[in-house]
Design a protein around this motif. Structure first.
Motif, PDB file in Angstrom:
ATOM      1  N   SER A 185       0.850  -1.181   0.000  1.00 53.54           N
ATOM      2  CA  SER A 185       0.000   0.000   0.000  1.00 53.54           C
ATOM      3  C   SER A 185       0.894   1.242   0.000  1.00 53.54           C
ATOM      4  O   SER A 185       1.655   1.477   0.952  1.00 53.54           O
ATOM      5  N   THR A 186       0.790   2.030  -1.054  1.00 51.19           N
ATOM      6  CA  THR A 186       1.609   3.245  -1.129  1.00 51.19           C
ATOM      7  C   THR A 186       1.230   4.230  -0.020  1.00 51.19           C
ATOM      8  O   THR A 186       2.053   5.065   0.373  1.00 51.19           O
ATOM      9  N   ARG A 187       0.016   4.110   0.482  1.00 51.25           N
ATOM     10  CA  ARG A 187      -0.399   4.979   1.579  1.00 51.25           C
ATOM     11  C   ARG A 187       0.411   4.698   2.848  1.00 51.25           C
ATOM     12  O   ARG A 187       0.772   5.622   3.581  1.00 51.25           O
ATOM     13  N   LEU A 188       0.698   3.448   3.122  1.00 53.42           N
ATOM     14  CA  LEU A 188       1.542   3.124   4.282  1.00 53.42           C
ATOM     15  C   LEU A 188       2.970   3.608   4.086  1.00 53.42           C
ATOM     16  O   LEU A 188       3.603   4.085   5.032  1.00 53.42           O
ATOM     17  N   LEU A 189       3.469   3.507   2.873  1.00 55.69           N
ATOM     18  CA  LEU A 189       4.810   4.011   2.589  1.00 55.69           C
ATOM     19  C   LEU A 189       4.855   5.523   2.781  1.00 55.69           C
ATOM     20  O   LEU A 189       5.788   6.061   3.387  1.00 55.69           O
ATOM     21  N   ALA A 190       3.834   6.221   2.282  1.00 55.55           N
ATOM     22  CA  ALA A 190       3.772   7.673   2.453  1.00 55.55           C
ATOM     23  C   ALA A 190       3.632   8.040   3.926  1.00 55.55           C
ATOM     24  O   ALA A 190       4.259   8.998   4.394  1.00 55.55           O
ATOM     25  N   LEU A 218       6.561  20.935   7.318  1.00 49.79           N
ATOM     26  CA  LEU A 218       5.496  21.201   6.364  1.00 49.79           C
ATOM     27  C   LEU A 218       5.478  20.149   5.258  1.00 49.79           C
ATOM     28  O   LEU A 218       4.420  19.630   4.899  1.00 49.79           O
ATOM     29  N   ALA A 219       6.651  19.797   4.751  1.00 54.06           N
ATOM     30  CA  ALA A 219       6.726  18.764   3.715  1.00 54.06           C
ATOM     31  C   ALA A 219       6.219  17.429   4.255  1.00 54.06           C
ATOM     32  O   ALA A 219       5.468  16.707   3.580  1.00 54.06           O
ATOM     33  N   GLY A 220       6.610  17.079   5.482  1.00 53.96           N
ATOM     34  CA  GLY A 220       6.148  15.834   6.089  1.00 53.96           C
ATOM     35  C   GLY A 220       4.646  15.804   6.286  1.00 53.96           C
ATOM     36  O   GLY A 220       3.992  14.792   6.052  1.00 53.96           O
ATOM     37  N   LEU A 221       4.081  16.927   6.703  1.00 59.49           N
ATOM     38  CA  LEU A 221       2.628  16.985   6.871  1.00 59.49           C
ATOM     39  C   LEU A 221       1.907  16.845   5.537  1.00 59.49           C
ATOM     40  O   LEU A 221       0.844  16.210   5.462  1.00 59.49           O
ATOM     41  N   CYS A 222       2.479  17.391   4.478  1.00 53.45           N
ATOM     42  CA  CYS A 222       1.884  17.224   3.142  1.00 53.45           C
ATOM     43  C   CYS A 222       1.895  15.748   2.733  1.00 53.45           C
ATOM     44  O   CYS A 222       0.929  15.250   2.157  1.00 53.45           O
ATOM     45  N   VAL A 223       2.981  15.063   3.054  1.00 53.93           N
ATOM     46  CA  VAL A 223       3.065  13.639   2.726  1.00 53.93           C
ATOM     47  C   VAL A 223       2.055  12.842   3.547  1.00 53.93           C
ATOM     48  O   VAL A 223       1.404  11.925   3.037  1.00 53.93           O
ATOM     49  N   VAL A 224       1.889  13.183   4.820  1.00 50.26           N
ATOM     50  CA  VAL A 224       0.894  12.506   5.661  1.00 50.26           C
ATOM     51  C   VAL A 224      -0.507  12.757   5.110  1.00 50.26           C
ATOM     52  O   VAL A 224      -1.339  11.835   5.043  1.00 50.26           O
ATOM     53  N   LEU A 225      -0.789  14.001   4.700  1.00 52.99           N
ATOM     54  CA  LEU A 225      -2.094  14.283   4.090  1.00 52.99           C
ATOM     55  C   LEU A 225      -2.317  13.465   2.837  1.00 52.99           C
ATOM     56  O   LEU A 225      -3.413  12.969   2.578  1.00 52.99           O
ATOM     57  N   TYR A 226      -1.273  13.304   2.042  1.00 51.40           N
ATOM     58  CA  TYR A 226      -1.373  12.449   0.860  1.00 51.40           C
ATOM     59  C   TYR A 226      -1.745  11.024   1.273  1.00 51.40           C
ATOM     60  O   TYR A 226      -2.600  10.377   0.657  1.00 51.40           O
ATOM     61  N   ALA A 227      -1.075  10.531   2.327  1.00 41.28           N
ATOM     62  CA  ALA A 227      -1.345   9.167   2.790  1.00 41.28           C
ATOM     63  C   ALA A 227      -2.792   9.023   3.236  1.00 41.28           C
ATOM     64  O   ALA A 227      -3.401   7.957   3.048  1.00 41.28           O
ATOM     65  N   ILE A 228      -3.357  10.061   3.800  1.00 45.82           N
ATOM     66  CA  ILE A 228      -4.733   9.988   4.291  1.00 45.82           C
ATOM     67  C   ILE A 228      -5.750  10.098   3.159  1.00 45.82           C
ATOM     68  O   ILE A 228      -6.718   9.344   3.118  1.00 45.82           O
ATOM     69  N   TYR A 229      -5.515  11.013   2.241  1.00 45.74           N
ATOM     70  CA  TYR A 229      -6.538  11.336   1.259  1.00 45.74           C
ATOM     71  C   TYR A 229      -6.344  10.713  -0.126  1.00 45.74           C
ATOM     72  O   TYR A 229      -7.261  10.740  -0.928  1.00 45.74           O
ATOM     73  N   ALA A 230      -5.192  10.172  -0.418  1.00 50.61           N
ATOM     74  CA  ALA A 230      -4.959   9.592  -1.751  1.00 50.61           C
ATOM     75  C   ALA A 230      -5.696   8.274  -1.891  1.00 50.61           C
ATOM     76  O   ALA A 230      -5.835   7.499  -0.942  1.00 50.61           O
ATOM     77  N   GLY A 231      -6.151   8.002  -3.084  1.00 50.77           N
ATOM     78  CA  GLY A 231      -6.784   6.718  -3.350  1.00 50.77           C
ATOM     79  C   GLY A 231      -5.738   5.678  -3.712  1.00 50.77           C
ATOM     80  O   GLY A 231      -4.655   6.001  -4.163  1.00 50.77           O
ATOM     81  N   ASP A 232      -6.037   4.429  -3.459  1.00 45.85           N
ATOM     82  CA  ASP A 232      -5.089   3.357  -3.819  1.00 45.85           C
ATOM     83  C   ASP A 232      -5.246   2.957  -5.260  1.00 45.85           C
ATOM     84  O   ASP A 232      -6.221   2.928  -5.875  1.00 45.85           O
TER      85      ASP A 232
END
Length: 101
Positions: free
Chosen positions: A44-49, A87-101
């Motif tokens: 899951s790319t979300r877990l990696l992010a 800020l960059a890390g928080l953007c990546v965490v937001l990606y992990a939360i909201y991105a579709g698989d």
């Protein structure tokens, strides 16, 4: 033999702060590693992010502060670099939360 001297306050306070920094870096590393292991199992790319984001939010700014302060960079440079990585890390965490698989 010389004793330890500090300029930021009592020696015990300074040592406690350093221990706290290193413990938080270690804990962030453990959490990021566990999330990365989850990524390896699930792909899951979300877990990696999430793994990368959490490490970037917690550990990288602390390491930057430590390294840049030791190299005697100006405080505003150190603060800006740490804030940018958070800020960059928080953007990546937001990606992990909201991105579709």
């Amino acid at each position: 033999m010389q004793g330890v001297t500090t300029t930021g306050g009592p020696t015990i306070l300074v040592l406690t702060l350093f221990v706290g920094v290193f413990v938080s870096i270690a804990l962030a590393g453990v959490i990021a590693y566990r999330a990365y292991r989850g990524y390896q199992r699930t792909r899951s790319t979300r877990l990696l992010a999430l793994s990368a984001g959490l490490f970037t939010v917690v550990a990288v700014p602390k390491l930057l502060n430590l390294v840049l302060s030791t190299l005697q960079y100006p405080a505003d440079t150190t603060s800006t670099a740490a804030a940018a990585t958070r800020l960059a890390g928080l953007c990546v965490v937001l990606y992990a939360i909201y991105a579709g698989d």
